[in-house]
Design a protein around this motif. Sequence first.
Motif, PDB file in Angstrom:
ATOM      1  N   PRO A 244       7.493 -16.266  44.953  1.00  0.00           N
ATOM      2  CA  PRO A 244       8.712 -16.473  45.737  1.00  0.00           C
ATOM      3  C   PRO A 244       9.675 -15.288  45.709  1.00  0.00           C
ATOM      4  O   PRO A 244      10.331 -15.012  46.721  1.00  0.00           O
ATOM      5  CB  PRO A 244       9.328 -17.715  45.072  1.00  0.00           C
ATOM      6  N   GLU A 248      10.863 -13.451  49.127  1.00  0.00           N
ATOM      7  CA  GLU A 248      12.250 -13.247  49.544  1.00  0.00           C
ATOM      8  C   GLU A 248      12.488 -11.783  49.896  1.00  0.00           C
ATOM      9  O   GLU A 248      13.186 -11.474  50.878  1.00  0.00           O
ATOM     10  CB  GLU A 248      13.189 -13.690  48.426  1.00  0.00           C
ATOM     11  N   TYR A 254      12.488 -17.521  50.007  1.00  0.00           N
ATOM     12  CA  TYR A 254      11.712 -17.711  48.790  1.00  0.00           C
ATOM     13  C   TYR A 254      10.489 -18.598  49.014  1.00  0.00           C
ATOM     14  O   TYR A 254       9.463 -18.409  48.368  1.00  0.00           O
ATOM     15  CB  TYR A 254      12.596 -18.337  47.696  1.00  0.00           C
TER      16      TYR A 254
END
Length: 319
Positions: A244, A248, A254
């Motif tokens: 994640p 991002e 994320y």
Amino acid sequence: MAELSDQLLVVTVLAYLVAMICHAAEYAFGTRSHIGRAALRPERELVMAGAPADSPAPVAVAEVPAKKNGLIGWAAVGVTAIAALAHVGTLVTRGIAADRVPWGNMYEFILSATFIGIAAWFVVLARWPGLRHLGLFVALFQVLLLGVAGMVAYTPVGPLVPALDSAWFIIHIAAVSTSSGIFLLGVVPATLYLMRNGYEKGKRSFPYSLAKNVPNAAALERLTFRLHAFAFPIWTFGALIAGPIWAEASWGRYWGWDPKEVWAFISWIVYAGYLHARATPSVRRNVATWIAIVGFLTMLMNLFGVNLFFGGLHSYAGV
């Protein structure tokens, strides 16, 4: 270098195949791989009170003196070591040819995860030589997965997809491939535990008869737990933390419920369920072990099914 890598893959598969045949010869004509009870020491369990009836005694695996007919088994281990050297040569030459870490597509990921699996096997074998008979099934898995990698997932050497050009790519894939390789090894004693447990209860039909010469069920179940307990936090970091963070940075979110993200989370849930079941006194050990096997099936779905049959931001199979 790319051509050399392809040739080394052939050598690797053939060497694992020879090792499998040698292990099969010992397995069929040798004596059972024993676990020396005199050398076993009690170990601390996660939960002891009220353990189910089929729970193995808290014991550790120990070595017993090698029998003369084990010579072919150790020859099989030697051939497996040669295969592992060719395996790492396949990865190194692939990386040199691509001028990057060899983790850019499904083919390269399979090469990496299977190498981690065989490296973990040598660690297990060094610690518990009495488990040598498991080498037959470890070599079988290597032949099958590397054969699929070469025939189905093979991708010519090429540059990374732009989205993969990140430091988090190395961190994420290193953690995921490491845990995947250990989960791959962990499914071997898990499967054999179910077979051996049935054999020890008097079942002699197929497939329980195949477990005649493997170590006792208690040793197999404990090894299954140790491997999964070690791999699970690495998978957690790689799939649910590093992934994640990288997403991002690359895509501005994320988590996006991409097919690979979903199946990675499903695998995490199932393996967490296994560890929870293994620590719960009311859950029988064979039930917990089945959960571990289901977890491995979700890993295969994530590796092959998602890459080959689903689209998404993680579609880097290259096939």
